[in-house]
Design an enzyme around this catalytic site. Structure first.
Site, PDB file in Angstrom:
ATOM      1  N   ARG A   4      10.286 -24.421  30.579  1.00  0.00           N
ATOM      2  CA  ARG A   4       9.850 -25.704  31.136  1.00  0.00           C
ATOM      3  C   ARG A   4      10.768 -26.825  30.666  1.00  0.00           C
ATOM      4  O   ARG A   4      11.095 -27.732  31.435  1.00  0.00           O
ATOM      5  CB  ARG A   4       8.392 -25.970  30.742  1.00  0.00           C
ATOM      6  CG  ARG A   4       7.762 -27.121  31.503  1.00  0.00           C
ATOM      7  CD  ARG A   4       6.268 -27.166  31.320  1.00  0.00           C
ATOM      8  NE  ARG A   4       5.889 -27.421  29.940  1.00  0.00           N
ATOM      9  CZ  ARG A   4       4.628 -27.349  29.488  1.00  0.00           C
ATOM     10  NH1 ARG A   4       3.657 -27.013  30.289  1.00  0.00           N
ATOM     11  NH2 ARG A   4       4.365 -27.624  28.228  1.00  0.00           N
ATOM     12  N   LYS A  33       8.189 -32.588  32.073  1.00  0.00           N
ATOM     13  CA  LYS A  33       7.589 -33.235  30.904  1.00  0.00           C
ATOM     14  C   LYS A  33       8.513 -34.334  30.387  1.00  0.00           C
ATOM     15  O   LYS A  33       9.145 -34.212  29.345  1.00  0.00           O
ATOM     16  CB  LYS A  33       7.297 -32.185  29.826  1.00  0.00           C
ATOM     17  CG  LYS A  33       5.956 -32.403  29.157  1.00  0.00           C
ATOM     18  CD  LYS A  33       5.518 -31.192  28.369  1.00  0.00           C
ATOM     19  CE  LYS A  33       4.365 -31.521  27.458  1.00  0.00           C
ATOM     20  NZ  LYS A  33       3.072 -31.699  28.144  1.00  0.00           N
TER      21      LYS A  33
END
Ligand code: PLP
Length: 344
Positions: A85, A187
């Protein structure tokens, strides 16, 4: 197994805040390459006043936990997912990817160097791990920074819920968290910077969190500022919202797997409309911090949606999901291949 001498901390009463531990991992990206990286003592960062992170918020992060299992091992949960991620996030923010295998190695190194801060089993506390990356080189015009730093620090944190998980109340926000084709799926620190006003406002009005609808139509459920949603239908199907602007929570993806493979529940990832909220029997938020926070009530501009599970405790399916996933994490239930990485 050697016995680890633990720091003198009141684990159970520890809150969720920064607590300096002994070592952190630092690697710098310069002239097109990452250096070896090293564990260092200094928690402070000195940088140029025109650093990319300071001027144009070029920064991203990850969040994970190390904890002690029932048989006394120190483990981390699916770190490869965080590595992947972060590499997706880095690409979207024009930052260099920190190699995924090196990411996992570095997490392992930092936890090993701070073992005395990993709370003992049974306290509900854990060692929070914060990998992050930011533009440290100076920029003036709007462009990616010339140099970056990747860093991982750890901080012991107390149990998320002291004395059981109490259901929370959400407000359907009038602010947007993520634009179509924006950065909601990565993120990035910037997603959080602009959510602060909305959360402070919601808290002032007595709500625990914001439910952000999709920014385009404002008819569909996306997520909160830092956790994904799941819902349970009256016939026990587990539903989670599908959208390109939701941050892909590792906890949510793990829970959906657990629902299907361990609990034989039907699972569905699909668009969830605000107008159908009152048809669900349970609602929960999921993320690394709490695993599951039960939602008792959602307020949509004066209209109250109260879930049948109520304001006292988690609904039965949420509880099963919670017990199974935390059971897997703590070593009481056999984990799927590759989910648990033993550090010590
Ligand atoms: C980090 C985060 C989550 C939770 O992801 P986990 O991998 O489960 O911890 C959910 N939503 C947002 C916006 C996040 O930043």
């Amino acid at each position: 197994m050697t016995t680890i001498e633990k720091a003198n901390i009141d684990w159970v009463n520890l809150g969720f805040g920064y607590y300096k531990t002994d070592k952190r991992f630092v690697s710098n990206f310069k002239d097109g390459a990452w250096d070896e990286g090293a564990l260092v003592d200094d928690e402070n960062i000195v940088m140029n006043e025109s650093a990319g992170v300071l001027q144009y918020a070029q920064t991203c992060f990850e969040g994970m936990k190390a904890y002690t299992t029932v048989d006394g091992k120190v483990v981390i949960f699916r770190p490869d997912m965080n590595a992947k991620r972060m590499s997706d996030t880095a690409k979207r923010l024009e930052m260099p990817v920190f190699p995924e295998d090196k990411f996992v190695e570095a997490v392992e190194k930092v936890v090993k160097a701070n073992l005395k801060y990993v709370p003992p089993y049974g306290t509900g506390a854990s060692l929070y791990i914060r990998p992050f990356m930011f533009g440290i080189g100076p920029v003036m015009g709007v462009k990616p920074a010339p140099e970056f730093q990747f860093r991982i620090f750890t901080s012991p944190v107390g149990p998320y819920f002291k004395g059981g998980a109490k259901p929370i109340t959400l407000k359907v926000s009038d602010f947007d968290r993520a634009a179509p084709n924006g950065t909601g799926h990565v993120k990035a620190g910037l997603n959080y910077a602009m959510s602060l006003h909305a959360i402070v406002q919601a808290h002032k009005e007595g709500y625990d969190e914001n439910l952000y609808p999709d920014a385009l139509t404002r008819t569909k459920v996306e997520e909160t500022g830092g956790a994904n949603f799941f819902f349970v239908t009256k016939d026990n199907k587990v539903v989670t919202p599908k959208s390109d602007t939701i941050l892909p929570s590792i906890t949510r993806r793990s829970l959906m797997y657990v629902a299907k493979e361990y609990l034989s529940l039907e699972v569905e990832e699909r668009e969830v409309y605000l107008s159908e909220l009152s048809e669900f029997s349970e609602c929960g938020l999921c993320g690394t911090a709490a695993v599951i926070s039960p939602v008792g009530k959602i307020v949509d501009h004066g209209k109250e949606i109260c879930f049948p599970s109520g304001m006292e405790e988690m609904g039965p399916i949420s509880k099963k999901l919670y017990d199974t996933l935390t059971g897997i994490q703590s070593g009481k239930i056999e984990a799927p291949e590759g989910w648990i990485k033993v550090i010590a």
